[in-house]
Structure formats: C-alpha cells, structure tokens
Design a protein around this motif. Structure first.
Motif, PDB file in Angstrom:
ATOM      1  N   GLY A   1      16.732  70.011  41.796  1.00 19.95           N
ATOM      2  CA  GLY A   1      15.596  69.142  41.508  1.00 19.95           C
ATOM      3  C   GLY A   1      15.085  69.156  40.072  1.00 19.95           C
TER       4      GLY A   1
ATOM      5  N   GLN B   1      19.590  70.130  46.586  1.00 17.46           N
ATOM      6  CA  GLN B   1      18.134  70.208  46.695  1.00 17.46           C
ATOM      7  C   GLN B   1      17.654  71.609  47.090  1.00 17.46           C
ATOM      8  OE1 GLN B   1      16.467  66.376  48.698  1.00 17.46           O
ATOM      9  NE2 GLN B   1      18.529  66.674  49.475  1.00 17.46           N
TER      10      GLN B   1
ATOM     11  N   ASP C   1      13.998  65.654  47.376  1.00 19.61           N
ATOM     12  CA  ASP C   1      14.340  64.920  46.146  1.00 19.61           C
ATOM     13  C   ASP C   1      14.754  63.481  46.433  1.00 19.61           C
ATOM     14  OD1 ASP C   1      13.971  67.386  45.009  1.00 19.61           O
ATOM     15  OD2 ASP C   1      16.075  67.705  44.448  1.00 19.61           O
TER      16      ASP C   1
ATOM     17  N   ASP D   1      21.710  69.960  50.220  1.00 20.66           N
ATOM     18  CA  ASP D   1      20.507  70.783  50.238  1.00 20.66           C
ATOM     19  C   ASP D   1      20.968  72.233  50.238  1.00 20.66           C
ATOM     20  OD1 ASP D   1      21.164  71.371  53.007  1.00 20.66           O
ATOM     21  OD2 ASP D   1      20.281  69.434  53.515  1.00 20.66           O
TER      22      ASP D   1
END
Lengths: 575, 287
Positions: free
Chosen positions: A271, A297, A313, A361
């Motif tokens: 991010g 993320q 994000d 993620d």
C-alpha cells in the motif's frame, strides 16, 4: 485417525518459530499431504510473540483451520495467547524449562526441549526436539524430517545433520514415554505425491519469469519483498535484472522506462508504495506504456499494520491516480492463480498498452501452501501490437511514426527505440498522434476518447467465478485469499441443508458488472466478505451498478485473516 | 553518417535567447561527432523548460514526469544497452523534486549521460526560486531574497564519487559539445551541469555574468581531472564557476558491467519464453 489436522508453533520472534514451522510443513508436503500455513508475526526482528499455524490434510484447503489440535509452545506467552483455540482434549507440547501451565481443556506435555537439545549438542536444536515430539503425537515417523534436515544442514557437515536428527528422535522418544502417542491424533497416510509448496509471492515471481519479465525495479517492503528477492536469484539464469531502487517512485518510473525500452517490466510493492506510484501510473496510462504493478496488500493506512492481513487498497488501485486513464486491476485468489495471473497481466498490459495492477493480500502473498502443478504452457506470451523495422518506411532521420494513431479499437502500434524509421516522441503531456504536445480542444477530445475506447465494454473473462448450488438462496461474494474460508463455510452450510453459492471476484477493473449480476441472479441474500472496515468491494458494486435488495457485508479489519467458522456463523445468523 | 540535420526535430519553443538552445546544439554536435544514428539515441527528460529537450532533439524522446527523468532513463538503458541514453532536466527538476534520484543514479552508475540545464530559477512556472538560486536571489517566491543556501551539484557529485563530473556553458556550445562527447564516451553515469541562462526570469545569472567569471579547466594544462580531492578544492576555490571536465574516474565499473548475470545482449532482444528445461530447473526448488 484424522483426515486433517491443525498444528501451531509459537514463541518469541527470532527463536526459530518460522524455521520450525517451515520444516514441519515442507516435510508433510513431501509426504503428499496438502499443507496450508499462516504466519503471525510482527514488524520487528527479535522478540514479540509470533506463530506459524499449519493445516495438514488429505484434501486441499486454502484457509487456516478454526481451531488447533496440537500447539507447540516455546514460552508461556504462546500458551496464554493460543490455548483458547486449542480444541477440547487437544495437545500442548511445551518446553519443561519454563514450567508451563495450561488451561484444563487441553492436555499438556512438558518436554525438556532445551535440555535434550543441549545434550544433543546445542540449545538451538530445541525446535528439532519439538518436531520429534510433534511427530510422535501425530503418529508420524521421524524419518519424514530426514530429507529436509539433510538439505538445511548439509553445508554445515554430516555431524550437524546427525545431531539434528538425533534431536528429533530424542523428542519423539520422550513424548512417547510421556504417553503422548495418542491414536486419536494420528494422521491418515497421504498419497506420497510430491506437490509444489510455495507462497503467493513465490508464484508471482515464478509467473513473472515464465511470462518473460526482464526488468524488475522495486523497493523492499513487507509483504512484497520476497518477489524481488526471488527474482534476484533467478534472473541471472535467464537474463534479467532486479534493481533495488531508492524509493517506489523510482521503481515505477524505471518499470515504465524499461517497458518503453522494449522489455517486459514490473514492480512489486504494498500500500504505501502504491500510494507513491500513483503519479507515474498516470504517466503509463497517458503514454500508453504497458507496465505491471503488484500490490501485496497489508494493513493500512500510512504504515498501518505492516505484517497483518487487509484488503483495503482496492479503492486506491481504482481511483488513486489523478486524471482519467484506462487501467486493469486483477485479483488472484490462489497460488496457482498468482502464477498464471502474471502471464495474463503482461499480455493485457501489452495488448491494451496500459498499466495493470495485480492485487494480492498478505495472507495470499505469504502463506506457504501446497500448490497444484504449474505448467509453463499455461502462460502464453502475446506482446500486442508492435511495429517492426520492416513495417516502417525507411527514411533517414526525420520523424514519421504516428505512435498514437487513431484507430477503431483505440490501440495503436508501439515501436521500440533502436528501430529505424520509427522515431517518435512520447510524453505525459496531451499529445498528437506523433507524440507531440497538443493542447487543442479537438485533439484533446479525440485522445481522451482513443484511450477510453481501449477498454470500453471490456470485461476480463472469468472475472467472476461462481461455485456451489445453481439455485442458491444465498450468494457469498469474496475476493483474494478469502476464497478458502468462503468455500469451506459454504460447504458446511450446504451440509446443513442450505442452498448457497460463492461468487469470487478475480478482477475489479474493468469491474465485471455483467458477470457479477449473472452470479447474483436468483439469490435472496447476498453477503460480501472482505478484510477492510468500510466494505470497499461492496461499495464498488454499488458504484458500478451491481445492486441487490438484500445485500450486506461481513467485514474483518483487525489484521487477522477471516476463518471459515466466522463466515459460517455469520450466515447462520442471517438464514 | 548522420549529420546535424538528422538530430533536428521541430522548431524549439524556448524563449529567444534561452540557454537551452545552446544545449540542444551541443548535444546535436556531440551526437554527430560520436557517429550516432538518431534511432539509437533516446533523450529522456523531466518537466520544465529543460524538459522540452526530448521533443526538440531528433531521436527517440520520452518526456517523463517532473523530477523522474533519471529513473526512467536508467531503465531505458537497462532494457537496451545498445542505446545511447541521455537524461535531461533542469535545476528544479533534478536538484529539487528529483534530488533523491540524482544521488542514487550516481551510486548505481548506469551508463547514461545526465545533462542539467541549470539556470538558477524555475522558468516554466514563471520565476520562482530554485535549489541552485544564490542566497539573496529575488524571485516570486523570495521577494526579499532567498535565505536557503544553493545546492552545489559538482561538489555533491564529487563527494559521491561520480565517475564523470563536468560543467559547461550555453555561451560556448563548441566546448559544451566536446564535454558532452566525452561524457557519452565515459562508461558509467556522467553528469554535465550546464549554466544555461534564463533570459526572461533571471537577469543576474546572465551570459555576461558567466562570460566574465567562468574558468575553463580543459584549457588548463596543469589541471588533473583524475584527482578527486583536488577537483573538490578547485571547484570550491572557484565558487563553482568552472567549465570543462572536472573529474573522471575510468576505473569504476558501470552497473551493467558489474551486476551479476546481466547479459551482453540487450534484455529487450532476448526471447521472452523460457525453455522447458530451464523452467523445470527453476520449478524444482519448490518441491
């Protein structure tokens, strides 16, 4: 005998928790079990509780288990923090050294891990002793660790290898003496297939190699750095270079420069880096330069939760850049997809000549897991419209090439520097077809429309994958690594007699409006599951016009992944 | 063989008398002298009056973001080492917003030539103080005179052991062309800082100002451009008002020569597909 089992090792960060978990997981993966591990760690190198939770099973799961069967604790804190999730009658193996105490619902086995390790040669081998004790509890022979230990310690000499194996054996024997070999916890044997074992970041790096990436400028950041570290090792074999840049701004601008120069180029960040890259992502859109950006993320905003799970994000990826550009955002959900998505991302970037953001993620990027075969031929390489020297009029000097020619599709041929007859200009300023600055209203309108045309009406195929009952009353919508938890929750709901389906989103730009509408058809209830506090995915559905009268969110935003039981319980409450 | 004409593009849009005309002319002369073909030259520029260099020089041109010419240019070179790559920008672009990239481009030492058109002022935004404005300069953003000390690009580059440090003046394009030619020939990152007067917004640092004060080190037979500490002293003594090759170190390897596994063949020309054998070898580490 168990068909699946959840094992967890906990201790202070830096005391071998990660290597213990890794050795355990790799050894079981090689026996043919499906393994899924999740690391809980902090943004520090030494100290602070950390743990590694490993799920072992005869079939593939893509989520941590709701509970723990066997907890291996290197300190009291690990028991205090994790015993609650150990199931009734579960096993806690702890180092006798700290005089462990455990709640009544578990069976505590205090094994002199450190003492045995010291007797074998060094206290550092206590993790090996603990692996031996674990093997005993699970009815596994110690030999399953031999190969991994041999590989890890070969360079230190046979004596070290032997000492470590002895430590494993002694841990096993001691646990047996304590009566820790309970057939209830024994695992059913696996098929012995040697499957791949990797985390999402490994698969992204491998996919980038297979897709022909040659330049990767990047700035280290958790949880993205593994990708650059992997390619630094592999690029010299195939020809390519990783540049560790001074910041993420340099990284994305370098990726743009290398792509303009003719190489497939990408960067990888999280991010904070994505925020820094926004202006340049606009440059890539404006100059129609194909570039791929991976965003792994983590918890935001600002420095946020650098080592924790979040999916927050999405709005930044879609709307973060000033001005209007065509852009593609892909959201892989599994390690297998992380591999294939890189081929897809480069092809889409080069076909549409625009930036492509690949979002993972933390859970997907860092969870090491058994992975089905990754075939090289699953990745095709299509470099899009490129004019070669033969296509171009051969006039010495001068500039004839119309890089930004107006076309029906909005896509115009690229030409790489070094090509005779192809000289043209590229600029982030609004420009004419030959790349010269042009501020006229007519040209502006035509250029805005040219760029917009490239993705107008496009939905990336398989942006939404729906599984489960065709006539489902309830559809769970999810994204990214939550695929496993949702799938499992749906299976349990179906076992309870409910009609449920799971619509997983694999691309959020272009937003798959028609695919998602189709996936929600007939559903009485829709639940959107995501790891953020505001329901970004749900808000995107509203923004793009995917409405449903009975739509709600299940959100988790405490930095932890969503477990199957949470989704199950939440939906049970709705039905 | 290419001629000046081959490196000409559209008519520049700079103010009449702008120092950047001299820089363009010197770059073109150097390109001819080096025997380059226009399609093998890429000029990557930042934003500002100087940023128009990529448009005005007759070769491939990439007009990037404000302050970002260096990372972009370095990567063009990495992608295709056969190209001759210039990064071009101004003092605001390079020593203000892009300063971080400047120092790191020096340490990285990729074989490109960085030309900074240093006019001590922000011209395209109509006259604000720049990182190289002298203390006391009266500008739109410093009506009572700047209080911040100016950046000293040559000293910065020298202290960071930049392999090629030079300065030139738009009032002497013949000499500047020679300097640029040597900068391009240097293997590794080269800096050419150019005093390029802004005739519209900076009435102090004018052609006359420089003509009067500049000392040409190339014309000084006693000057040894391979002695870094002597160079720092000389530049300091002259209050930065020197032109010529201030320093050259031919010993340090360029990035592309030093980095492990970087191939001879341009990356952009390599077959992107992996062989099955190579793929299997790579995949084996995950079993």
């Amino acid at each position: 005998m168990l068909e699946q089992l959840s094992w967890k090792v906990g201790g202070q960060q830096g005391e071998g928790v990660e290597s213990t978990g890794e050795t355990f997981a790799v050894a079981l993966n090689r026996q043919g079990y499906y393994v899924y591990s999740f690391r809980h760690f902090s943004s520090r190198i030494k100290g602070g509780h950390s743990n590694d939770k490993v799920r072992v099973s005869l079939k593939q799961f893509r989520a941590s288990a709701d509970y723990t069967d066997v907890l291996l604790a290197f300190d009291q804190e690990s028991i205090d923090l994790n015993a609650a999730e150990v199931r009734e009658g579960g096993i806690v193996i702890a180092d006798e050294k700290f005089k462990p105490k455990a709640p009544d619902h578990v069976r505590l086995f205090a094994v002199p891990l450190t003492k045995i390790a010291e007797e074998c040669g060094s206290a550092i081998m206590k993790n090996m002793v603990s692996l031996g004790a674990s093997a005993c509890a699970l009815g596994l022979p110690v030999e399953i660790f031999a190969e991994v230990i041999e590989e890890r310690f070969r360079r230190k000499g046979q004596k070290v290898v032997d000492q470590n194996m002895q430590a494993v054996q002694r841990g096993f024997d001691h646990m047996k003496e304590l009566g820790g070999a309970d057939p209830e916890f024994a695992l059913k044997p696996a098929d012995g297939t040697r499957r791949l074992f990797m985390m999402g970041n490994d698969a992204l790096g491998l996919g980038a190699l297979a897709a022909g990436a040659r330049v990767m400028p990047a700035y280290p950041i958790t949880p993205a750095s593994d990708v650059m570290e992997y390619l630094i090792k592999k690029f010299p074999k195939v020809g390519g270079v990783v540049v560790q840049t001074e910041d993420e701004i340099a990284a994305i601008n370098m990726a743009i420069g290398a792509a303009y120069g003719g190489a497939r180029a990408f960067t990888c960040t999280s991010g904070p880096g994505l925020s820094l890259m926004m202006e340049a992502i606009g440059l890539a859109g404006m100059t129609e330069t194909p570039v791929v950006i991976i965003d792994t993320q983590r918890g935001g905003p600002s420095t946020g939760l650098p080592t924790k799970q979040e999916q927050s994000d999405m709005l930044a990826a879609l709307f973060g850049t000033h001005g209007e550009i065509p852009k593609i955002v892909l959201n892989p959900a599994t390690t297998e997809e992380c591999f294939e998505v890189m081929g897809k991302a480069f092809n889409l970037a080069e076909h549409y000549q625009c930036p492509v953001i690949v979002m993972t993620d933390l859970q997907l990027s860092l969870s090491k897991q058994t992975t089905e075969p990754l075939r090289l031929d699953a990745i095709e390489i299509d470099r899009g419209l490129i004019a070669s020297e033969e296509d171009l009029p051969q006039v010495a000097g001068g500039e004839q090439f119309n890089r930004y020619q107006f076309t029906e599709s909005g896509i115009s041929a690229r030409v790489f520097p070094g090509t005779k007859g192809g000289i043209h200009k590229v600029t982030g300023v609004e420009h004419s077809t030959n790349g010269r600055p042009n501020e006229s209203a007519t040209n502006r309108r035509k250029m805005v429309e040219k760029r917009a045309r490239k993705l107008a009406g496009v939905e990336i195929p398989d942006s939404v994958v729906r599984t489960g009952d065709a006539d489902a009353d309830l559809v769970v919508v999810g994204i990214g690594s939550n695929i496993g938890s949702i799938e499992e929750a749906c299976d349990r709901l179906r076992a309870d007699g409910h009609k449920v389906a799971h619509a997983h989103i694999h691309a959020i730009l272009p937003f798959p409006v028609t695919q998602l509408q189709q996936a929600l058809q007939g559903a009485k209830t829709v639940v959107v599951v995501e790891n953020n506090g505001t329901g970004q995915l749900r808000n995107l559905m509203n923004f793009f016009g995917v409405h449903h009268p009975n739509l709600s969110s299940y959100l988790r935003y405490d930095g932890m992944p969503i477990l199957p039981v949470e989704i199950y319980d939440h939906i049970k409450g709705l039905l | 063989m290419s001629t000046m004409k081959d490196f000409k593009a559209e008519k520049p849009t700079w103010c009449p008398g702008c120092g950047d005309f001299g820089v363009l002319n010197a770059m073109q002369r150097a390109a001819v002298a080096l025997g380059l073909e226009p399609e093998d030259v890429v000029v990557v520029s930042g934003i500002g009056c100087s940023g128009k260099m990529s448009q005005h020089f007759g070769g491939y041109g990439l007009h990037s973001l404000h302050g970002r010419s260096l990372p972009t240019a370095q990567a063009v070179k990495l992608a295709n080492r056969n190209l001759t790559v210039f990064a071009a920008g101004g003092d605001g672009d390079g020593y203000g917003i892009g300063m971080g990239h400047f120092i790191h481009a020096i340490r990285r030492n990729i074989d490109i030539t960085y030309i900074v058109m240093d006019n001590h002022i922000y011209g395209l935004t109509t006259g604000q103080a720049s990182p190289t404005s002298d203390v006391g300069s009266q500008t739109k953003t410093s009506p009572r005179g700047t209080v911040e000390r100016p950046i000293e690009p040559l000293q910065l580059a020298l202290s960071e052991r930049c392999g090629f440090v030079a300065q030139a003046f738009s009032g002497d394009t013949k000499h500047m062309a020679q300097v640029i030619e040597r900068a391009v020939r240097h293997r590794g990152f080269s800096l050419v800082n150019v005093f390029s007067p802004c005739v519209t917004f900076n009435k102090v640092n004018s052609y006359e100002f420089y003509k009067e004060k500049l000392v040409n080190l190339d014309a000084d037979p006693a000057y040894d451009c391979h002695d870094r500490l002597a160079a720092m002293r000389r530049v300091a003594e002259a209050d930065n008002l020197v032109v010529g090759v201030v320093y050259e170190d031919t010993e340090q390897p360029a990035y592309d020569d030093a980095v492990y596994g970087y191939p001879e063949e341009p990356l952009a020309h390599l077959e992107p597909r992996l062989s099955d054998a190579m793929y299997e070898e790579i995949l084996a580490t995950f079993r």
